[in-house]
Scaffold this active site. Structure first.
Site, mmCIF file in Angstrom:
data_model
loop_
_atom_site.group_PDB
_atom_site.id
_atom_site.type_symbol
_atom_site.label_atom_id
_atom_site.label_comp_id
_atom_site.label_asym_id
_atom_site.label_seq_id
_atom_site.Cartn_x
_atom_site.Cartn_y
_atom_site.Cartn_z
ATOM 1 N N PRO A 186 0.843 -1.202 0.078
ATOM 2 C CA PRO A 186 0.049 -0.134 0.113
ATOM 3 C C PRO A 186 0.819 1.292 -0.089
ATOM 4 O O PRO A 186 0.432 2.245 -0.610
ATOM 5 C CB PRO A 186 -1.005 -0.036 1.212
ATOM 6 C CG PRO A 186 -0.841 -1.750 1.562
ATOM 7 C CD PRO A 186 0.340 -2.057 0.839
ATOM 8 N N ALA A 206 4.126 1.331 -0.942
ATOM 9 C CA ALA A 206 5.325 1.146 -2.239
ATOM 10 C C ALA A 206 4.971 0.655 -3.226
ATOM 11 O O ALA A 206 4.864 -0.568 -3.145
ATOM 12 C CB ALA A 206 6.487 0.552 -1.385
ATOM 13 N N GLU A 231 4.019 -2.780 -14.220
ATOM 14 C CA GLU A 231 5.236 -3.191 -14.522
ATOM 15 C C GLU A 231 5.992 -1.813 -14.960
ATOM 16 O O GLU A 231 6.696 -1.923 -16.083
ATOM 17 C CB GLU A 231 5.203 -4.436 -15.733
ATOM 18 C CG GLU A 231 4.585 -5.445 -15.203
ATOM 19 C CD GLU A 231 5.255 -6.842 -15.666
ATOM 20 O OE1 GLU A 231 6.240 -6.735 -16.443
ATOM 21 O OE2 GLU A 231 4.561 -7.914 -15.558
HETATM 22 C C1 LIG Z 1 -4.112 -4.804 -11.888
HETATM 23 C C2 LIG Z 1 -3.057 -4.693 -11.364
HETATM 24 C C3 LIG Z 1 -2.081 -5.698 -11.419
HETATM 25 C C4 LIG Z 1 -0.803 -5.648 -10.681
HETATM 26 N N1 LIG Z 1 0.036 -6.936 -10.618
HETATM 27 C C5 LIG Z 1 1.133 -6.885 -9.690
HETATM 28 C C6 LIG Z 1 1.698 -8.004 -9.212
HETATM 29 O O1 LIG Z 1 1.479 -9.131 -9.795
HETATM 30 N N2 LIG Z 1 2.892 -7.879 -8.498
HETATM 31 C C7 LIG Z 1 3.347 -6.508 -7.823
HETATM 32 O O2 LIG Z 1 4.048 -6.688 -6.980
HETATM 33 N N3 LIG Z 1 2.584 -5.414 -8.259
HETATM 34 C C8 LIG Z 1 1.414 -5.475 -9.024
HETATM 35 N N4 LIG Z 1 0.672 -4.211 -9.392
HETATM 36 C C9 LIG Z 1 1.242 -3.060 -8.889
HETATM 37 C C10 LIG Z 1 1.806 -2.240 -9.960
HETATM 38 O O3 LIG Z 1 2.965 -2.656 -10.244
HETATM 39 C C11 LIG Z 1 1.782 -0.782 -9.336
HETATM 40 O O4 LIG Z 1 0.263 -0.250 -9.046
HETATM 41 C C12 LIG Z 1 2.288 0.202 -9.990
HETATM 42 O O5 LIG Z 1 3.732 0.017 -10.002
HETATM 43 C C13 LIG Z 1 2.403 1.563 -9.734
HETATM 44 O O6 LIG Z 1 2.233 1.709 -8.191
HETATM 45 P P1 LIG Z 1 1.326 2.409 -7.386
HETATM 46 O O7 LIG Z 1 -0.068 2.113 -7.764
HETATM 47 O O8 LIG Z 1 1.458 2.469 -5.843
HETATM 48 O O9 LIG Z 1 1.275 4.068 -7.879
HETATM 49 P P2 LIG Z 1 2.054 5.035 -7.378
HETATM 50 O O10 LIG Z 1 3.638 4.527 -7.207
HETATM 51 O O11 LIG Z 1 1.538 5.750 -6.108
HETATM 52 O O12 LIG Z 1 1.891 6.341 -8.552
HETATM 53 C C14 LIG Z 1 1.023 7.110 -8.501
HETATM 54 C C15 LIG Z 1 1.119 8.099 -9.570
HETATM 55 O O13 LIG Z 1 2.524 8.862 -9.465
HETATM 56 C C16 LIG Z 1 3.216 8.559 -10.488
HETATM 57 N N5 LIG Z 1 4.788 8.651 -9.986
HETATM 58 C C17 LIG Z 1 5.227 8.008 -8.730
HETATM 59 N N6 LIG Z 1 6.473 8.062 -8.757
HETATM 60 C C18 LIG Z 1 6.834 8.992 -9.521
HETATM 61 C C19 LIG Z 1 8.098 9.521 -9.924
HETATM 62 N N7 LIG Z 1 9.274 9.432 -9.158
HETATM 63 N N8 LIG Z 1 8.014 10.350 -11.047
HETATM 64 C C20 LIG Z 1 6.925 10.817 -11.906
HETATM 65 N N9 LIG Z 1 5.781 10.061 -11.367
HETATM 66 C C21 LIG Z 1 5.793 9.357 -10.358
HETATM 67 C C22 LIG Z 1 2.915 7.178 -10.897
HETATM 68 O O14 LIG Z 1 3.654 7.061 -12.575
HETATM 69 C C23 LIG Z 1 1.461 7.429 -11.279
HETATM 70 O O15 LIG Z 1 1.058 8.264 -12.048
HETATM 71 C C24 LIG Z 1 -0.426 -4.594 -10.173
HETATM 72 C C25 LIG Z 1 -1.238 -3.249 -10.198
HETATM 73 C C26 LIG Z 1 -2.451 -3.516 -10.978
HETATM 74 C C27 LIG Z 1 -3.410 -2.252 -10.939
#
Ligand SMILES: Cc1cc2nc3c(=O)[nH]c(=O)nc-3n(C[C@H](O)[C@H](O)[C@H](O)COP(=O)(O)OP(=O)(O)OC[C@H]3O[C@@H](n4cnc5c(N)ncnc54)[C@H](O)[C@@H]3O)c2cc1C
Length: 384
Positions: A131, A133, A358
């Site tokens: 949640p 990271a 990804e």
């Molecule tokens: C359907 C689905 C399947 C998934 N499957 C897996 C899985 O099997 N295993 C797993 O481990 N994870 C999985 N994920 C997680 C996925 O990899 C993350 O949701 C993704 O990496 C983004 O992280 P977050 O949702 O916390 O968004 P955040 O990191 O909170 O990002 C929110 C917004 O801020 C932007 N942002 C964040 N940091 C920066 C930066 N430094 N510079 C500019 N913009 C930034 C992002 O691009 C995004 O627009 C899945 C997600 C979904 C929705």
């Protein structure tokens, strides 16, 4: 520079295409019906039967080494096959494969996790996101504390694909002073999962680890080397995401062309209007660009070259392309595109994910820019 496929490669591509057209696409109405009634798209026995047919045709473990019973077709053919499978939204894969990092296991781990996963007897999931990271994956908080020959894991993971169905997880946690470490954890060791409803059909899960005891021998790879392993899992197959999207975009664009030729407005078919033609033309240009960026990334992997930069470019471009194409295809279908009578809205919802998981669009851009700024990637090269 040779862009052609060998006769054998063309034959494989054509056989897969005809399998997808004859065996998989006819299941589309059933998949739509099931999903709309809240059931999985394919019943397990239908999927098993389909996989058995595919296996008979030789499509099993496309990217799996021959010593594990796979076809070892290599990155370029894997990308081409992903394009073919992407032509349908039926949730199907040929099977016979396992997560790339499971090959890093010990002989004993390979017997317990890798081989049964390849055989389809076990199901894995990969859990790094929490949640607090996501993009900032280095910031995970799940902890593993040593207790004699065991580690005790506490923490929460979220958005884990297949997390509800998996019977073991590759979970990443901070192992005391050693840092991020990957553990193979069977469900019966005590972790629990809860589905997360999403706008797409393949719902992920949240996982909870509360004092889950894992034996020392279940560390995958080296203690403290989990982050490198996680990046390997994500990085190696990244070109497969745009590959699949290319197939979907081509299929949808064909639907739009066919519809434009029969739909009449103001006395003419809409295919005669430049507004529609430009949407069709722009879509094909973007699909072709995505195709060659994707194949280039796959080619670099096949040559044993560093493919990270090329894969980020292909993933960013392919994810954005697919979303632009599906939006135009929906537009060309007018009100019909917005209904559930056609699969366009389903694709629209599913493809949206490509810009998030990804590595989001923003993270890919960050990687690409940083590689250039730091000099890890250079402009003006061709295939170097
Ligand atoms: C359907 C689905 C399947 C998934 N499957 C897996 C899985 O099997 N295993 C797993 O481990 N994870 C999985 N994920 C997680 C996925 O990899 C993350 O949701 C993704 O990496 C983004 O992280 P977050 O949702 O916390 O968004 P955040 O990191 O909170 O990002 C929110 C917004 O801020 C932007 N942002 C964040 N940091 C920066 C930066 N430094 N510079 C500019 N913009 C930034 C992002 O691009 C995004 O627009 C899945 C997600 C979904 C929705």
């Amino acid at each position: 520079m040779d862009f052609s496929l060998t006769a054998e490669e063309r034959q494989i591509r054509d056989t897969v295409r005809s399998f997808v057209e004859k065996e998989v696409m006819p299941l589309e109405p059933e998949v739509l019906r099931n999903e709309r009634e809240g059931r999985p798209g394919l019943e397990p026995d239908v999927l098993r039967e389909l996989r058995a047919k595919a296996r008979k045709s030789g499509f099993w473990g496309i990217n799996t080494p021959e010593e594990y019973g796979g076809a070892a077709l290599g990155p370029i053919m894997s990308a081409i096959i992903a394009m073919e499978i992407g032509r349908t939204f039926v949730p199907f894969s040929f099977g016979g494969s396992a997560d790339n990092i499971l090959y890093a296991g010990t002989d004993e781990q390979k017997q317990r996790y890798l081989i049964p996963t390849i055989e389809g007897e076990r199901r894995s999931c990969f859990a790094i996101t929490e949640p607090g990271a996501g993009s900032d994956a280095r910031n995970i908080r799940a902890r593993a504390t040593r207790d004699g020959n065991e580690w005790i894991i506490n923490g929460e993971k979220t958005f884990i694909t297949g997390g509800n169905e998996a019977d073991f997880v590759m979970v990443f946690a901070l192992a005391e002073e050693h840092g991020v470490t990957c553990f193979l954890v069977d469900r019966d060791m005590g972790w629990t999962s809860e589905p997360i409803p999403t706008m797409g059909q393949w719902g992920p899960a949240s996982l909870v680890f509360q004092d889950v005891r894992v034996p020392e021998e279940n560390i995958l790879g080296e203690l403290g080397k989990g982050f490198e392993l996680a990046m390997q899992w994500i990085g190696q197959g990244r070109y497969m995401i745009p590959a699949r999207a290319i197939g979907s975009a081509e299929r949808m664009l064909q639907m739009a062309v066919d519809y434009a030729k029969i739909r009449k407005s103001m006395g003419r078919t809409i295919s005669e209007y430049q507004a529609i033609q430009w949407m069709i033309a722009d879509s094909q240009v973007e699909i072709e660009a995505a195709k060659w960026l994707t194949l280039y990334a796959a080619w670099r992997v096949s040559q044993g070259m560093d493919a990270r930069h090329a894969s980020s470019i292909a993933k960013l471009n392919g994810a954005v392309m697919a979303n632009q194409v599906v939006d135009r295809v929906l537009q060309i279908h007018g009100g019909m595109g917005y209904t559930k009578e056609l699969p366009v809205e389903r694709w629209y919802r599913e493809l949206r994910l490509l810009r998030i998981f990804e590595g989001t669009d923003e993270i890919q851009r960050r990687t690409i820019a940083r590689n250039l700024i730091k000099g890890h990637a250079k402009l003006g090269l061709i295939g170097e």
